[in-house]
Design an enzyme around this catalytic site. Structure first.
Site, PDB file in Angstrom:
ATOM      1  N   SER A  26       0.805  -1.232   0.000  1.00 43.08           N
ATOM      2  CA  SER A  26       0.000   0.000   0.000  1.00 43.08           C
ATOM      3  C   SER A  26       0.832   1.273   0.000  1.00 43.08           C
ATOM      4  O   SER A  26       0.280   2.366  -0.168  1.00 43.08           O
ATOM      5  CB  SER A  26      -0.936   0.008   1.211  1.00 43.08           C
ATOM      6  OG  SER A  26      -2.010  -0.874   1.009  1.00 43.08           O
ATOM      7  N   LYS A  83       0.334   3.574  -2.866  1.00 44.68           N
ATOM      8  CA  LYS A  83      -0.808   4.488  -2.908  1.00 44.68           C
ATOM      9  C   LYS A  83      -0.360   5.946  -2.848  1.00 44.68           C
ATOM     10  O   LYS A  83      -1.108   6.849  -3.242  1.00 44.68           O
ATOM     11  CB  LYS A  83      -1.762   4.215  -1.740  1.00 44.68           C
ATOM     12  CG  LYS A  83      -2.591   2.935  -1.850  1.00 44.68           C
ATOM     13  CD  LYS A  83      -3.583   2.835  -0.699  1.00 44.68           C
ATOM     14  CE  LYS A  83      -4.532   1.657  -0.857  1.00 44.68           C
ATOM     15  NZ  LYS A  83      -3.935   0.378  -0.474  1.00 44.68           N
ATOM     16  N   SER A 139      -6.179   3.613   4.193  1.00 43.16           N
ATOM     17  CA  SER A 139      -5.547   2.854   3.117  1.00 43.16           C
ATOM     18  C   SER A 139      -6.568   2.144   2.237  1.00 43.16           C
ATOM     19  O   SER A 139      -6.364   1.001   1.816  1.00 43.16           O
ATOM     20  CB  SER A 139      -4.555   1.832   3.703  1.00 43.16           C
ATOM     21  OG  SER A 139      -3.679   1.346   2.714  1.00 43.16           O
TER      22      SER A 139
END
Length: 391
Positions: free
Chosen positions: A57, A60, A117
């Site tokens: 993540s 991101k 997230s």
């Protein structure tokens, strides 16, 4: 022209700090790591930092950066409402728990990506910004934009970091991206310090920011955690204490606890084992250089801006520096024109190069100057007899 190198020494009094190890004895159990002092532009630590790895993540952050850019240039409005596709709603893992009936503002989606997230929130933003409305199209945009930003070891396949072959980032690239997020979007950056966000009151148990250092009193205020089975536990973090800010990236740890422990260790090490020292104020003459065909024989070399160095606290005494320029420097010369560099090396830290500029204008000399220069050239070429020396 010839390249001239002059050695200079700088000295300052450094306080002796009691410590059981050298500043450079730092070790980490992370598979890869990168630590950067943003204030002075100094890389403090690098371990496998250029290796492309699964970023989970943490990737991101690229989706967030591109969304911030879109808001800044008017392609998205912060209060604009976006629809949720079936593709976005289908993502599991970390989530805002969106469904296809939802209409969500860009601001809430950004919080959904940054704080909790949300894979689904990432895809909603990606599809809105993609040239063809697809997540894959946005991923290609991400890769191209990353190259433009100097992130040469990053390739994106999706917007969320969902595990898939070929989706890779290096820890150095993540450090570059964190640096740009902080520098380019100071208005939006405080979102990374938010510790909780529950969209529409959904699933409160999933509303907390997973960044372990935000509440530790270490000055941490960002940025993004990551975890998959392949990647292990990772974190892109930043902390500010007094006037200094550091950025760090770690990955490949085996637990949340290890991630928190390594992050704390890095922050303490970076702030306690290095100190920022002022070296010279703007306008300080560092050296003089010979001038060719000028109305004066030399010109002062100065620094254009105040500059400081980050040095290990155990490094005391003089620092060696080299003044490098191609000379003699041909007139005319304009005040402020870069004519050389000051090169400083500290043990195991990257070389630091500071531009040196002309202290003042130097006009081209008149007839007498040209005559003296011509005579000098003849002397150097033929010797005092006026004939070639080997005649």
């Amino acid at each position: 022209m010839m390249r001239f190198v002059m050695l200079r020494k700088f000295a300052w009094a450094l306080a002796i700090v009691a410590t059981p190890f050298s500043a450079f004895a730092f070790e980490t159990s992370a598979r890869a790591a990168y630590v950067y002092d943003q204030t002075t532009g100094t890389v403090l630590f690098s371990k496998n930092a250029q290796e492309p790895l699964p970023p989970a993540s943490m990737s991101k952050l690229m989706t967030i950066y591109m969304a911030f850019e879109a808001v800044a240039d008017g392609r998205l409005a912060i209060d604009e409402v976006l629809t949720v596709s079936s593709n976005a709603a289908s993502y599991g893992g970390s989530s805002m728990f969106l469904d296809t009936t939802d209409r969500v503002s860009v601001e809430d989606l950004l919080r959904g990506v940054i704080v909790v997230s949300g894979n689904d929130a990432s895809v909603v933003l990606a599809e809105a910004l993609s040239p063809d409305g697809s997540e894959a199209g946005f991923a290609r945009m991400m890769t191209e934009r990353a190259r433009q930003m100097g992130m040469m070891n990053s390739t994106f396949v999706n917007a969320s970091g969902w595990p898939v072959a070929g989706h890779r980032m290096s820890m150095q690239d993540l450090g570059i991206l964190a640096d740009r997020l902080i520098a380019d979007f100071p208005t939006f950056y405080p979102l990374f310090a938010e510790t909780e966000f529950a969209f529409d009151g959904r699933v409160p148990s999933n509303s907390r920011n997973r960044n372990p250092v935000l509440t530790m009193g270490l000055g941490a205020d960002g940025l993004k955690t990551g975890h998959t089975e392949e990647a292990g536990f990772g974190l892109v973090g930043s902390a500010k204490q007094d006037d200094r800010r550091i950025i760090f990236v770690i990955t490949g740890l085996d637990s949340r606890a290890a991630r928190a422990e390594e992050s704390t260790k890095i922050i303490n090490w970076a702030f306690r084992q290095f100190a920022e020292k002022e070296v010279a104020e703007a306008g300080t003459r560092i050296a003089s250089a010979d001038v060719w065909m000028g109305d004066v024989p030399t010109v002062g070399l100065t620094v254009a801006e105040d500059f400081s160095l980050l040095v290990p606290v155990l490094n005391q005494g003089e620092i060696d520096a080299e003044v490098i320029y191609d000379g003699p420097i041909e007139a005319p010369i304009v005040a402020g024109q870069q004519v050389g560099e000051l090169v400083i090396n500290l043990d195991e830290l990257p070389e630091k190069r500071i531009p040196l500029v002309a202290e003042n204008d130097v006009a081209r000399g008149g007839f007498s100057t040209r005559l003296r220069t011509a005579a000098l050239v003849l002397w150097q070429k033929f010797g005092p007899t006026g004939a070639p020396e080997d005649a």
